[in-house]
Enzyme design. Structure first.
Site, short mmCIF file in Angstrom:
data_model
loop_
_atom_site.label_atom_id
_atom_site.label_comp_id
_atom_site.label_asym_id
_atom_site.label_seq_id
_atom_site.Cartn_x
_atom_site.Cartn_y
_atom_site.Cartn_z
N SER A 1 -7.91 -51.26 -27.27
CA SER A 1 -6.98 -51.97 -28.16
C SER A 1 -6.90 -53.43 -27.73
O SER A 1 -7.80 -53.96 -27.07
CB SER A 1 -5.60 -51.30 -28.12
OG SER A 1 -4.74 -51.84 -29.11
N ASN A 2 -5.83 -54.10 -28.09
CA ASN A 2 -5.58 -55.49 -27.70
C ASN A 2 -4.08 -55.71 -27.65
O ASN A 2 -3.29 -54.80 -27.95
CB ASN A 2 -6.27 -56.46 -28.67
CG ASN A 2 -5.84 -56.21 -30.10
OD1 ASN A 2 -4.70 -56.48 -30.48
ND2 ASN A 2 -6.76 -55.69 -30.92
N SER A 3 -3.67 -56.93 -27.30
CA SER A 3 -2.25 -57.19 -27.06
C SER A 3 -1.50 -57.76 -28.26
O SER A 3 -0.40 -58.29 -28.12
CB SER A 3 -2.09 -58.15 -25.87
OG SER A 3 -2.80 -59.35 -26.10
#
Length: 215
Positions: free
Chosen positions: A20-22
């Site tokens: 995923s990512n932030s």
């Protein structure tokens, strides 16, 4: 009618781990609420996020990039405007060998050998909408970059058949993921270009909708 995507996507590797990512989804939430306040019918395809949107906004929660692609494609024919703010993972991990679906990979099962994580490509949500865009539809995309902001924004504008692209540097303070502010460069299909200073994301959202009058 506005179709909007927001938040990150999460593609699982095993039962508990994912890629995923932030992204927090704040920019997309601000755009959804401001469009709704202006009287639009708003339909949001949202990855995992912590925001409670107003009851008048139709939400379609998803987790993976493929789920987001399918949901957005289903809603797109009925929309006048598409606005893709979601930080979609370009790749998804291939599940580890020898682990059944829905199970966690155990350290003790590795026999001292570290697993190799392989990746495969996810669908390009924004490009898919651009390729199927009708002449009476408007499509807005976001470009989260770490360098060559203008060059990458122009490339995205052309490659994905966008009418407007909003580009920002995610490697700079006050402009990246999970920040209350954003500093963006905006380009449109008519050659118009604007660079905005660091602003609260609700203000950025309001300005983006203002720009549609120039298209």
């Amino acid at each position: 009618t506005v179709l909007l995507t927001l938040g990150p996507t999460r593609d699982p590797w095993d039962a508990v781990r994912y890629l995923s990512n932030s992204s927090s989804g704040l920019m997309g939430a601000c755009l959804a609420v401001s469009a709704w306040m202006r009287g639009a019918v708003v339909k949001v395809v949202c990855g995992p996020n912590a925001f409670d949107l107003p009851p008048g906004i139709e939400t379609h929660p998803v987790t993976t990039a493929r789920q987001m692609s399918e949901a957005a494609a289903d809603l797109w024919p009925g929309a006048d405007i598409g606005c893709c703010t979601a930080a979609v993972c370009d790749f998804r991990p291939v599940p580890p060998r020898g682990v059944e679906a829905g199970q966690k990979l155990k350290r003790r099962s590795l026999a001292g050998d570290l697993p190799v994580i392989s990746l495969e490509e996810n669908p390009d949500v924004l490009k898919g909408l651009g390729l199927s865009k009708r002449s009476d539809q408007t499509l807005i995309g976001f470009a989260a970059e770490t360098g060559d902001l203008l060059g990458q924004a122009r490339l995205k504008l052309d490659e994905k058949r966008l009418d407007l692209v909003v580009a920002n540097r995610v490697d700079l303070p006050g402009s990246g993921f999970d920040s209350p502010t954003n500093s963006v460069t905006v380009l449109d299909r008519n050659g118009r270009s604007e660079q905005w200073p660091e602003l609260p994301k609700p203000e950025v959202a309001w300005r983006i909708w203002d720009l549609l009058r120039h298209l």
